[in-house]
Write a protein that holds these residues in place. Structure first.
Motif, PDB file in Angstrom:
ATOM      1  N   ARG A 184       0.819  -1.223   0.000  1.00 11.90           N
ATOM      2  CA  ARG A 184       0.000   0.000   0.000  1.00 11.90           C
ATOM      3  C   ARG A 184       0.849   1.266   0.000  1.00 11.90           C
ATOM      4  O   ARG A 184       0.438   2.304  -0.498  1.00 11.90           O
ATOM      5  CB  ARG A 184      -0.965   0.005   1.184  1.00 11.90           C
ATOM      6  CG  ARG A 184      -0.280   0.093   2.537  1.00 11.90           C
ATOM      7  CD  ARG A 184      -1.284  -0.044   3.694  1.00 11.90           C
ATOM      8  NE  ARG A 184      -0.597  -0.136   4.971  1.00 11.90           N
ATOM      9  CZ  ARG A 184      -0.128  -1.252   5.505  1.00 11.90           C
ATOM     10  NH1 ARG A 184      -0.269  -2.397   4.863  1.00 11.90           N
ATOM     11  NH2 ARG A 184       0.495  -1.243   6.665  1.00 11.90           N
ATOM     12  N   VAL A 185       2.046   1.185   0.535  1.00 13.60           N
ATOM     13  CA  VAL A 185       2.933   2.343   0.609  1.00 13.60           C
ATOM     14  C   VAL A 185       3.281   2.877  -0.783  1.00 13.60           C
ATOM     15  O   VAL A 185       3.559   4.057  -0.947  1.00 13.60           O
ATOM     16  CB  VAL A 185       4.214   1.998   1.414  1.00 13.60           C
ATOM     17  CG1 VAL A 185       5.076   0.996   0.675  1.00 13.60           C
ATOM     18  CG2 VAL A 185       5.005   3.238   1.744  1.00 13.60           C
ATOM     19  N   ALA A 219      12.242   3.807  -3.521  1.00 15.09           N
ATOM     20  CA  ALA A 219      11.925   2.691  -2.630  1.00 15.09           C
ATOM     21  C   ALA A 219      12.074   1.358  -3.361  1.00 15.09           C
ATOM     22  O   ALA A 219      12.627   0.400  -2.801  1.00 15.09           O
ATOM     23  CB  ALA A 219      10.516   2.840  -2.072  1.00 15.09           C
ATOM     24  N   LEU A 220      11.611   1.286  -4.597  1.00 16.15           N
ATOM     25  CA  LEU A 220      11.744   0.053  -5.358  1.00 16.15           C
ATOM     26  C   LEU A 220      13.213  -0.271  -5.606  1.00 16.15           C
ATOM     27  O   LEU A 220      13.636  -1.417  -5.447  1.00 16.15           O
ATOM     28  CB  LEU A 220      10.988   0.156  -6.677  1.00 16.15           C
ATOM     29  CG  LEU A 220       9.464   0.143  -6.557  1.00 16.15           C
ATOM     30  CD1 LEU A 220       8.823   0.547  -7.875  1.00 16.15           C
ATOM     31  CD2 LEU A 220       8.971  -1.217  -6.110  1.00 16.15           C
ATOM     32  N   ALA A 221      14.000   0.721  -5.962  1.00 16.05           N
ATOM     33  CA  ALA A 221      15.423   0.508  -6.217  1.00 16.05           C
ATOM     34  C   ALA A 221      16.138  -0.001  -4.976  1.00 16.05           C
ATOM     35  O   ALA A 221      17.049  -0.824  -5.058  1.00 16.05           O
ATOM     36  CB  ALA A 221      16.071   1.799  -6.701  1.00 16.05           C
ATOM     37  N   LYS A 222      15.704   0.489  -3.814  1.00 16.93           N
ATOM     38  CA  LYS A 222      16.338   0.115  -2.560  1.00 16.93           C
ATOM     39  C   LYS A 222      15.657  -1.085  -1.891  1.00 16.93           C
ATOM     40  O   LYS A 222      16.036  -1.473  -0.797  1.00 16.93           O
ATOM     41  CB  LYS A 222      16.345   1.317  -1.607  1.00 16.93           C
ATOM     42  CG  LYS A 222      17.153   2.497  -2.132  1.00 16.93           C
ATOM     43  CD  LYS A 222      17.066   3.706  -1.254  1.00 16.93           C
ATOM     44  CE  LYS A 222      17.957   3.623  -0.053  1.00 16.93           C
ATOM     45  NZ  LYS A 222      19.373   3.377  -0.286  1.00 16.93           N
ATOM     46  N   SER A 223      14.646  -1.634  -2.552  1.00 22.62           N
ATOM     47  CA  SER A 223      13.860  -2.745  -1.978  1.00 22.62           C
ATOM     48  C   SER A 223      13.359  -2.380  -0.585  1.00 22.62           C
ATOM     49  O   SER A 223      13.485  -3.140   0.370  1.00 22.62           O
ATOM     50  CB  SER A 223      14.694  -4.031  -1.934  1.00 22.62           C
ATOM     51  OG  SER A 223      15.089  -4.405  -3.231  1.00 22.62           O
ATOM     52  N   SER A 224      12.775  -1.192  -0.498  1.00 16.85           N
ATOM     53  CA  SER A 224      12.321  -0.643   0.782  1.00 16.85           C
ATOM     54  C   SER A 224      10.810  -0.431   0.793  1.00 16.85           C
ATOM     55  O   SER A 224      10.224  -0.048  -0.216  1.00 16.85           O
ATOM     56  CB  SER A 224      13.012   0.703   1.021  1.00 16.85           C
ATOM     57  OG  SER A 224      12.477   1.355   2.147  1.00 16.85           O
ATOM     58  N   LEU A 225      10.215  -0.668   1.937  1.00 14.77           N
ATOM     59  CA  LEU A 225       8.790  -0.373   2.140  1.00 14.77           C
ATOM     60  C   LEU A 225       8.606   0.870   3.017  1.00 14.77           C
ATOM     61  O   LEU A 225       7.514   1.131   3.507  1.00 14.77           O
ATOM     62  CB  LEU A 225       8.086  -1.571   2.776  1.00 14.77           C
ATOM     63  CG  LEU A 225       7.980  -2.821   1.907  1.00 14.77           C
ATOM     64  CD1 LEU A 225       7.406  -3.984   2.701  1.00 14.77           C
ATOM     65  CD2 LEU A 225       7.134  -2.548   0.677  1.00 14.77           C
ATOM     66  N   LYS A 226       9.643   1.648   3.194  1.00 20.67           N
ATOM     67  CA  LYS A 226       9.562   2.852   4.019  1.00 20.67           C
ATOM     68  C   LYS A 226       8.869   3.969   3.238  1.00 20.67           C
ATOM     69  O   LYS A 226       9.299   4.317   2.133  1.00 20.67           O
ATOM     70  CB  LYS A 226      10.949   3.315   4.428  1.00 20.67           C
ATOM     71  CG  LYS A 226      11.680   2.348   5.333  1.00 20.67           C
ATOM     72  CD  LYS A 226      13.063   2.864   5.662  1.00 20.67           C
ATOM     73  CE  LYS A 226      13.806   1.894   6.542  1.00 20.67           C
ATOM     74  NZ  LYS A 226      15.192   2.362   6.780  1.00 20.67           N
ATOM     75  N   PRO A 227       7.811   4.537   3.806  1.00 19.91           N
ATOM     76  CA  PRO A 227       7.077   5.608   3.100  1.00 19.91           C
ATOM     77  C   PRO A 227       7.965   6.778   2.698  1.00 19.91           C
ATOM     78  O   PRO A 227       7.783   7.360   1.630  1.00 19.91           O
ATOM     79  CB  PRO A 227       6.017   6.051   4.106  1.00 19.91           C
ATOM     80  CG  PRO A 227       5.864   4.901   5.038  1.00 19.91           C
ATOM     81  CD  PRO A 227       7.196   4.215   5.093  1.00 19.91           C
TER      82      PRO A 227
END
Length: 78
Positions: free
Chosen positions: A19-20, A29-37
């Protein structure tokens, strides 16, 4: 700047695990494989080549799975 229609996938809905990303340019975020808003921002040019490759892989994945419904242009591109 590519907008993919992920509306048919519950994972991007209000209770979904991704959802983020919904309604945002989540390139960094996708490049870093992150789910952080706070990392759901369009700035990715400063990332290392390894993360740029990850972003490109995500673009390929989304392109094969979801319809493109638009392009986002920032003010400097108008």
């Amino acid at each position: 700047g590519t907008v993919f229609d992920v509306s048919g996938n519950k994972a991007y809905g209000p209770a979904g695990q991704y959802r983020v990303f919904a309604g945002k340019d989540a390139s960094r975020a996708l490049a870093k494989s992150s789910l952080k808003p706070e990392e759901c921002v369009p700035e990715w040019e400063d990332l290392p080549d390894s993360e740029k490759k990850v972003l490109n892989d995500w673009y390929t994945f989304f392109s094969k799975r979801y319809n493109i419904v638009g392009q986002v242009k920032n003010a400097s591109n108008l």
